[in-house]
Design a protein around this motif. Structure first.
Motif, short mmCIF file in Angstrom:
data_model
loop_
_atom_site.label_atom_id
_atom_site.label_comp_id
_atom_site.label_asym_id
_atom_site.label_seq_id
_atom_site.Cartn_x
_atom_site.Cartn_y
_atom_site.Cartn_z
N SER A 169 0.84 -1.21 0.00
CA SER A 169 0.00 0.00 0.00
C SER A 169 0.87 1.25 0.00
CB SER A 169 -0.92 0.00 1.21
OG SER A 169 -1.81 -1.11 1.17
N GLY B 115 2.51 1.66 -3.25
CA GLY B 115 1.53 2.07 -4.25
C GLY B 115 1.23 3.56 -4.17
N GLN C 198 2.01 6.20 -7.04
CA GLN C 198 0.96 7.02 -7.63
C GLN C 198 1.35 8.49 -7.57
OE1 GLN C 198 -2.81 6.09 -5.80
NE2 GLN C 198 -2.63 3.89 -6.26
#
Length: 895
Positions: free
Chosen positions: A338, A341, A345
């Motif tokens: 997470s 990620g 992003q």
């Protein structure tokens, strides 16, 4: 043999050409330099490859090309064949690939230029040179045979008729005869030497010498046998004494060995007892180690979360730790993903925002470039409008050139080509007139010399006795006619030169006007295109600036989203650190379990070691018991050996051995003397026996050599007869060929010269040619005029072709008869006779005749016409086949 089809690609002036040939008379015609002869050269090259070329392989490749292809289809003796040749030029060399295959009537195939050339040579029974001498009269070589010496003419015709093979056989027979003579002389010399050696050995009384030597050898052998008997007895005494001494020595050695064994066993027993004490100490140490390990386990139980140190308890605690660790790993992995990620992003969004900003900047730059390009297009349009005015002014000036002449625009090039072709014909006529004028002047000069000497210029007889003196006036008139015609043609040539010189600038003007017409239209179109291009580019620039504003707005939105993603990534990273700390504590607890488990394993190993040490102490006790038993046996054997050793017996044996060895030395010296004497006698006997055997061998060799010499004498006589036979056969066949060739020549001669002043031709055995006039006077063929000499040579070549085709014993398949520009030295009357000669060859059964010529009379006599044309713009030739009526039946042109 018949050519069926020839296909070319990039061969000399041809781009792509495909021509089918049929039986009968085919005339290939066209302007000079159009490529007529190149068609025949292609057929010749297809058959014989590089041997058919005057230059190198790269000479046949069309200028500017890298590859040439030549395919030839032909039929020979009922079988159809196809030859493919490919030339590829690269790195300064030419790669030559060639294949031949039978397309019907056979399954023959050949690969490689050499293999194909060899097959064609064997098939046609002639190589490239013989093909030219027999069937292919090349341009400029029509006088080749008549200008050759008689020996050269003889060699050429003999080779065509395969008489060279008989000469080769005769030479081989001569070489064999000389070889037999060499061997015969050598064998005769060896025979004489052998007979001399036989006589020498027979005078030596070899058998008497052999008997005396054998008697002496028998006495030496008897004396030597007596000495050997005494030597054997002495050896027996020496060996018995030595055996006794050896037995005593063995027992003494065994006694020493047994004593050493006793010492070793006693030492081994003492060493084993010391080792047993060491093993007992080791058992005590192992028990102390076990107590120490158990104390360490008790100290670590509570920290490891165990109540008792058992394998089951440790395994249960480890399973609990593994389960919790698995949970932590799963949560940790998910949280890390997470966090990563969110970071990715944020990074991606920031990069996209940067990309959009860069794109906006690029769009602005492109818009600026488009504005500059639009300005450049307007400038170029202005420049082209100015150049268009210049072209129009130049075209007007060029058109004014035609207004001052009688030549219309568009006619100059064709008119110039017509004038050049006419000038070429005039120049050919001038060359023919000059040659004929030279011959006529020579005849007049010779005749005048004879007249001054009082002899007739025709027959050489006194003028008063000859009716032919009036012919010199005819020759003088002919000289005057030729001089007048030559002057007229030279004037005509000069006038043509002036007209050509005047037309050449007009041709250049024509070509320039054509270029200007095309260029003007193209420039006008280009101006309109540039104006449209400028307007289009300005519209594109405005569109790109609008797109740049939208792109910058999108980049700002993406940066806001990237900031939110970075905050979420920081929260996930903190949770990852908490989970990692708990996982590290689980690892430390697992290490404590491993320490307890390793101590339990160490206790088990110590128990096993104690057991091993006990077993080894017991084993050493058993070994020592066996050693003590062997020690008693060794001591008993030592006592037995001490009693068996006797010093007096040893001294007696040594005395007997010494005495026997002294006697053996004395006998050995005497035997050596007798052996030397025996060897001398045996050598002498061997030498005498060798001489006797040599005498017998020499006698056998003498008899064999005598038989060999007799056989060689007979063989020498046979080879001499064989050499003479081949020579006689060659002479006979040559004379038969001469007779047949003379007959065929006179048949052709009668056809060509039947109504002239010539009666017949004579060909002697040395291939010397003589022409006889009807009044009986003889002429050398070189005394004929240029046209007559050319026609005479064509007749000679056709006669040789007939002889090869019909043969002496029967017909044989031959190549097509090929004539390349045979009319160069012929006037109109002689051309008619050439046509008669061609028709006569057809009557003799020649299936295919191919003629290259631009003569209209020959063209009219053809069964089929092949027209060759060259495009002056591309410099490429094309071929077109027509029937006898001039109707186009096939055309294949350059792409």
């Amino acid at each position: 043999m018949k050519f069926d089809r020839i296909r070319l690609s990039n061969f000399k002036p041809y781009g792509d050409a495909d021509l089918r040939l049929t039986e009968g008379v085919t005339v290939i015609h066209g302007l000079n330099g159009s490529g007529k002869s190149s068609l025949l050269e292609a057929c010749f090259f297809a058959l014989y490859g590089s041997k058919a070329l005057d230059g190198t392989l790269d000479d046949v490749i069309t200028n500017g090309e890298e590859e040439t292809e030549v395919d030839l289809w032909f039929t020979h003796d009922g079988v159809s064949y196809r030859i493919e040749r490919r030339l590829t030029e690269y790195d300064g060399r030419v790669d030559h690939q060639c294949t031949l295959e039978a397309t019907s009537g056979s399954d023959v195939t050949r690969d490689g230029a050499t293999a194909v050339r060899t097959f064609v040579t064997e098939l046609l029974r002639m190589d490239a040179e013989a093909f030219v001498n027999c069937a292919y009269v090349r341009q400029g070589e029509v006088n080749k045979l008549i200008n050759a010496t008689p020996s050269q003419r003889q060699a050429t015709i003999d080779e065509l008729l395969q008489l060279g093979t008989l000469e080769e056989y005769r030479e081989r027979a001569g070489d064999a005869r000389l070889g037999v003579e060499d061997v015969l002389n050598a064998k005769r010399a060896v025979l004489a030497e052998t007979e001399e050696r036989v006589d020498e050995l027979a005078d030596r009384d070899l058998h008497d010498r052999l008997n005396a030597l054998e008697t002496e050898l028998s006495a030496v052998r008897e004396e030597r046998d007596n000495y050997e008997t005494q030597r054997d007895r002495a050896r027996t005494t020496r060996d018995d004494a030595a055996e006794a001494l050896e037995t005593y020595e063995r027992k003494r050695d065994e006694l020493e060995s047994v004593a050493d064994d006793i010492d070793e066993i006693e030492a081994a027993i003492r060493e084993a007892e010391r080792e047993r004490e060491t093993l007992r100490d080791g058992i005590g140490e192992a028990r102390a180690r076990i107590e120490e390990l158990r104390s360490g386990i008790d100290e670590r139980l509570a920290a490891a979360g165990l109540d008792a140190a058992s394998t089951d308890a440790i395994e249960a605690r480890r399973e609990a730790l593994d389960e919790r660790e698995s949970e932590l790993e799963a949560e940790l992995s998910e949280t890390r993903v997470s966090a990563e990620g969110y970071r990715n992003q944020a990074t991606n969004l920031a990069e996209k925002a940067d990309d959009l900003t860069e794109r906006a900047d690029a769009l602005v730059e492109q818009a600026d470039d488009l504005d500059e390009a639009a300005d450049a297009a307007d400038d170029e349009a202005d420049e082209r409008e100015a150049s268009l005015d210049e072209l129009r002014e130049e075209a007007a000036a060029l058109r004014r050139r035609f207004a001052d002449t009688d030549t219309e625009r568009g006619d100059a090039a064709d008119r110039l080509e017509e004038l050049r072709e006419t000038r070429g014909e005039v120049r050919e006529r001038i060359a023919e007139l000059e040659a004929e004028l030279g011959n006529a002047r020579e005849r007049v000069a010779e005749a005048e010399e004879l007249l001054e000497a009082g002899n007739c210029p025709e027959c050489g007889q006194p003028v008063a006795d000859s009716p032919h003196t009036h012919r010199i006036d005819d020759d003088r008139e002919r000289v005057a006619e030729l001089e007048g015609a030559l002057a007229d043609d030279r004037d005509r040539e000069s006038a043509l030169d002036d007209r050509i010189e005047a037309l050449e600038p007009l041709v250049d003007a024509e070509e320039r006007l054509t270029e200007i017409d095309g260029a003007g239209e193209m420039v006008s179109e280009r101006v309109a295109d540039k104006r449209q291009e400028a307007e289009t580019k300005r519209e594109e620039a405005e569109t790109k600036r609008d797109a740049a504003a939208e792109t910058r707005s999108e980049a700002a939105e993406l940066r806001e989203v990237a900031d939110r993603k970075r905050e979420e990534a920081a929260e996930a990273t903190d949770r990852v650190e908490e989970l990692a700390s708990e996982r590290d504590e689980l690892a430390r607890e697992r290490d404590r379990l491993d320490a307890i488990e390793s101590r339990l394993d160490a206790i088990d190993e110590a128990d096993d070691r104690i057991e091993r040490l006990r077993e080894k102490r017991e084993s050493l006790a058993d070994v020592n018991a066996e050693r003590r038993e062997r020690l008693g046996e060794k001591r008993d054997r030592r006592d037995e050996l001490r009693a068996a050793v006797d010093d007096e017996a040893i001294e007696d044996a040594e005395a007997r051995k010494r005495k026997a060895e002294e006697y053996l030395q004395q006998v050995a010296d005497e035997l050596d003397r007798l052996d030397e004497k025996r060897s001398e006698l045996q050598t002498a006997i061997g030498g005498v026996n060798g001489e006797i055997e040599q005498l017998e061998r020499l006698r056998e060799q003498r008899d064999e050599l005598a038989a060999t010499v007799e056989a060689l004498e007979g063989l020498h006589e046979e080879t001499t007869e064989l050499e003479s036979m081949y020579g006689d056969l060659r002479a006979e066949l040559r004379q038969r060929n001469v007779t047949e060739l003379e007959r065929m020549l006179n048949e052709t001669f009668e056809l060509v010269y039947g109504n002239d002043a010539y009666s017949h031709i004579e060909l002697d055995g040395e291939y010397e040619l003589t022409v006889y006039q009807k009044d009986g006077e003889s002429l050398d063929p070189e005394q004929l005029s240029g046209g007559e000499r050319a026609l005479f040579n064509l007749s000679l070549r056709c006669g040789i072709y007939r002889l090869l085709s019909e043969g002496i014993e029967g017909a044989a398949p031959t190549p097509p008869l090929i004539l390349d520009e045979p009319t160069v030295f012929l006037d109109a009357g002689h051309v008619s006779r050439l046509i008669t000669l061609v028709e006569e060859m057809r009557g003799f059964g020649v299936r295919q005749i191919v003629i290259v010529s631009h003569d209209d009379e020959l063209v009219g006599a053809a069964d089929e016409l092949v027209t060759v044309e060259k495009d002056p713009r591309s410099n490429r030739s094309t071929v077109r086949r027509e029937d006898a009526a001039g109707i186009d039946v096939a055309e294949v042109a350059d792409d």
